[in-house]
Design an enzyme around this catalytic site. Sequence first.
Site, mmCIF file in Angstrom:
data_model
loop_
_atom_site.group_PDB
_atom_site.id
_atom_site.type_symbol
_atom_site.label_atom_id
_atom_site.label_comp_id
_atom_site.label_asym_id
_atom_site.label_seq_id
_atom_site.Cartn_x
_atom_site.Cartn_y
_atom_site.Cartn_z
ATOM 1 N N CYS A 77 29.210 24.689 66.375
ATOM 2 C CA CYS A 77 30.567 24.961 65.880
ATOM 3 C C CYS A 77 30.879 26.449 65.923
ATOM 4 O O CYS A 77 32.028 26.845 66.167
ATOM 5 C CB CYS A 77 30.732 24.422 64.462
ATOM 6 S SG CYS A 77 30.646 22.612 64.357
ATOM 7 N N CYS A 108 37.367 42.563 16.447
ATOM 8 C CA CYS A 108 37.723 41.347 17.182
ATOM 9 C C CYS A 108 37.006 41.242 18.523
ATOM 10 O O CYS A 108 36.694 40.143 18.978
ATOM 11 C CB CYS A 108 39.235 41.266 17.370
ATOM 12 S SG CYS A 108 39.946 42.608 18.339
ATOM 13 N N HIS A 135 34.457 30.555 68.096
ATOM 14 C CA HIS A 135 34.639 31.920 68.593
ATOM 15 C C HIS A 135 34.961 31.981 70.085
ATOM 16 O O HIS A 135 34.995 33.069 70.677
ATOM 17 C CB HIS A 135 33.409 32.763 68.262
ATOM 18 C CG HIS A 135 33.294 33.057 66.793
ATOM 19 N ND1 HIS A 135 32.527 32.295 65.937
ATOM 20 C CD2 HIS A 135 33.890 34.003 66.020
ATOM 21 C CE1 HIS A 135 32.638 32.770 64.713
ATOM 22 N NE2 HIS A 135 33.460 33.812 64.729
ATOM 23 N N HIS A 188 44.005 43.011 21.193
ATOM 24 C CA HIS A 188 43.383 42.065 20.263
ATOM 25 C C HIS A 188 42.710 40.950 21.058
ATOM 26 O O HIS A 188 43.345 40.268 21.863
ATOM 27 C CB HIS A 188 44.422 41.476 19.317
ATOM 28 C CG HIS A 188 43.841 40.513 18.323
ATOM 29 N ND1 HIS A 188 42.856 40.880 17.429
ATOM 30 C CD2 HIS A 188 44.091 39.198 18.093
ATOM 31 C CE1 HIS A 188 42.538 39.833 16.683
ATOM 32 N NE2 HIS A 188 43.267 38.800 17.072
ATOM 33 N N CYS A 200 30.864 34.135 59.234
ATOM 34 C CA CYS A 200 31.797 35.102 59.818
ATOM 35 C C CYS A 200 32.788 35.556 58.753
ATOM 36 O O CYS A 200 33.654 34.783 58.322
ATOM 37 C CB CYS A 200 32.537 34.492 61.011
ATOM 38 S SG CYS A 200 33.659 35.668 61.819
#
Length: 956
Positions: free
Chosen positions: A820, A601, A825, A871, A799
């Site tokens: 930004c 299987c 930060h 299975h 970051c």
Amino acid sequence: MSSGLWSQDKVTSPYWEERVFYLLLQECSVTDKQTQKLLKVPKGSIGQYIQDRSVGHSRIPSAKGKKNRIGLKILEQPHAVLFVDEKDVVEINEKFTELLLAITNCEERFSLFKNRNRLSKGLQIDVGCPVKVQLRSGEEKFPGVVRFRGPLLAERTVSGIFFGVELLEEGRGQGFTDGVYQGKQLFQCDEDCGVFVALDKLELIEDDDTALESDYAGPGDTMQVELPPLEINSRVSLKVGETIESGTVIFCDVLPGKESLGYFVGVDMDNPIGNWDGRFDGVQLCSFACVESTILLHINDIIPALSESVTQERRPPKLAFMSRGVGDKGSSSHNKPKATGSTSDPGNRNRSELFYTLNGSSVDSQPQSKSKNTWYIDEVAEDPAKSLTEISTDFDRSSPPLQPPPVNSLSTENRFHSLPFSLTKMPNTNGSIGHSPLSLSAQSVMEELNTAPVQESPPLAMPPGNSHGLEVGSLAEVKENPPFYGVIRWIGQPPGLNEVLAGLELEDECAGCTDGTFRGTRYFTCALKKALFVKLKSCRPDSRFASLQPVSNQIERCNSLAFGGYLSEVVEENTPPKMEKEGLEIMIGKKKGIQGHYNSCYLDSTLFCLFAFSSVLDTVLLRPKEKNDVEYYSETQELLRTEIVNPLRIYGYVCATKIMKLRKILEKVEAASGFTSEEKDPEEFLNILFHHILRVEPLLKIRSAGQKVQDCYFYQIFMEKNEKVGVPTIQQLLEWSFINSNLKFAEAPSCLIIQMPRFGKDFKLFKKIFPSLELNITDLLEDTPRQCRICGGLAMYECRECYDDPDISAGKIKQFCKTCNTQVHLHPKRLNHKYNPVSLPKDLPDWDWRHGCIPCQNMELFAVLCIETSHYVAFVKYGKDDSAWLFFDSMADRDGGQNGFNIPQVTPCPEVGEYLKMSLEDLHSLDSRRIQGCARRLLCDAYMCMYQSPTMSLYK
């Protein structure tokens, strides 16, 4: 709709709860005062009326000109109290509430509520009622009988009413339970023949369209339509096969203790067709019954001979008489015994003609030299007089055998006898094994024999003297004209017999055979009319496969001779996968997909995922052999292309023999072993096939923290369990894993195979995982332009420490442009973060992307490989729609025993689409056991998720 949320705390303190219930007619949006989150209470939700302890009622007076408002405790959200306008709700009684509450989908619940006629009929559905069950939307309804009615879990003030249904006819094997719910036996049926459903999935079978009632009527069955009693000595007829047999009524009344079943008629037949001695449950009902010419039937199966139109039935019977075993529809005619003096005289009748094949039948010990029954076909050279069995001395000789009409589908001297009534067992409403009305007459005749309860009997060991080497699971034949072929399912010696019998499951139905029972005891289970019990010495190895007998090696057995009925085609022409409706028509059904055999299987499901509906790896099938390839490279590639992938795409089926060829090739690799017999993991198979044999270019190129690029074929997600996360998405898991390990894709992959986080096959890190239909890997690629998480411009810094910060795009990778990044930060809690520059193409000017649209690299989910209790099964997407899913199991069914064959099956599972539309919160709160159909396995058992890139696959 105006409403207010009172509290999310328990409301038992300030309120009295009354057993009055309301259903919401409109969706209600409210705000949780604790979390300030907007909550939606959908239309169709049910609330319980609550009463303010201080005021004495909960109808709050509103401002002048406004209507009163009602306080409700929403049953699906038991800690929420709503106040709603009276016009937005409707009162429903408690019985309707219980029926509706079991329907978890509020939209479907509301739809059923509007159908008042159907809802009212739901109150009539009780144990024993015949019904039709809708298992999956868009599919046909299956017939069944209600075996249980009530709540599954009585944990609330009011609980939903569910129906436990035993599926019948074509519905058998389509269920998911044997009547057990959470370890508690609520009713009894065969494995995978039962379902628990709400009213919206049920339809009560009316009188006009039922074909089940006469065999499956419950003790309080109000559907039974009784005909007026027939007069004693009146002439009647009944249909036997294609002919009409006549007789005289000698009894017409209800049976003692079985009055609810209606009238039964005892008929003295003109010809020797009979089995009734005038008794029922030890009570003498009729003194004129002659066992060999008297029959007891339900009145619905009797045709009053009022005119020349006796060939027309008085009314359509609930079940065709043929279905109760009188004859076989495949027979062209039915020869009747001549009414000679020797046969008409009860004292001269041959009581040894019939040893039973049917459940509840009897045996006699008087051998007859000229009468050889199919039941006891011995060796060809054996004296026919010895072909009949002996029975134990304690057999009640006063109990005459049943003697039904023979059927000429067999040879003249070896007719198979078929009884004119059903002996099929059915569970009663209390779960015990009972009989249909027509089998009750046989029970009275056989009461001495059938004292043992019906039960599963363990197979007994075959005696060592068996010269043919036959065992349970062997392919065998019984010498007849024509011969019977089948698989031995049981060998043993039933109580009271001194002969060893073999129970065979025949290839074809045969009139007179059972479903695995013999003399009231079940020895194995198979389809009705396929179980034949014969002397073991009457069996021979199946001559059609003589060279394979006996077979104990499952590897060598997997060849084109043994699998003659399951072979698949060879297709040389390269074939792209068929999609949408065309692909659906090719692929769905039984004996579809890849046939499983002997622990295959893992391999079947992996190949089905990769190639059934995707061409992303088709280059693997086409690369010409090079100097450094292994000697069996061309053999492997040709086998994959012409005998597995192409036939699968054109015909929708591949035989297990083709897979065994591949498994034998895998064994040739020095680093591999056990591929022909053992359970393996898909990743082990892919590694041997792709790396050692086909030398496939690695699908993934991954770099860790600026180090050397590593090549691989799939990516295993490693991570610690996050208790805060209920249901993660594949997108989240992949990003978490890459962030925590500081990884990046060195190249955009055309095919991405992701292995789910788990420890071994058994322990899953998450109970459910949401398979993201689309995967955005843009932020996981190196040397790729990425958007600033705040302004959308070109990101210059990433970051990792900001990743878990919920204040900035929670759950997203954090990358920022220069401006930004500085702003983010400056915050005190981020001052010490260490951020890194984003890797960008060297020739990419900043201003080209500042105000432009940065493209995304997306991948599409095309298959999911799942595992449950060792299975493997597969889910594949065959079209663009969210509900275009198929479920594949290479071992869905079984034909025969140990030496039998697995039957693969592919089934549509559109219900998956509904669950993929749910929010993660709703999915987390959903009990896995309540997930419908195959969707539970997709959400709970995912092992590998496979993605493809529509654009990159054109270049790789």
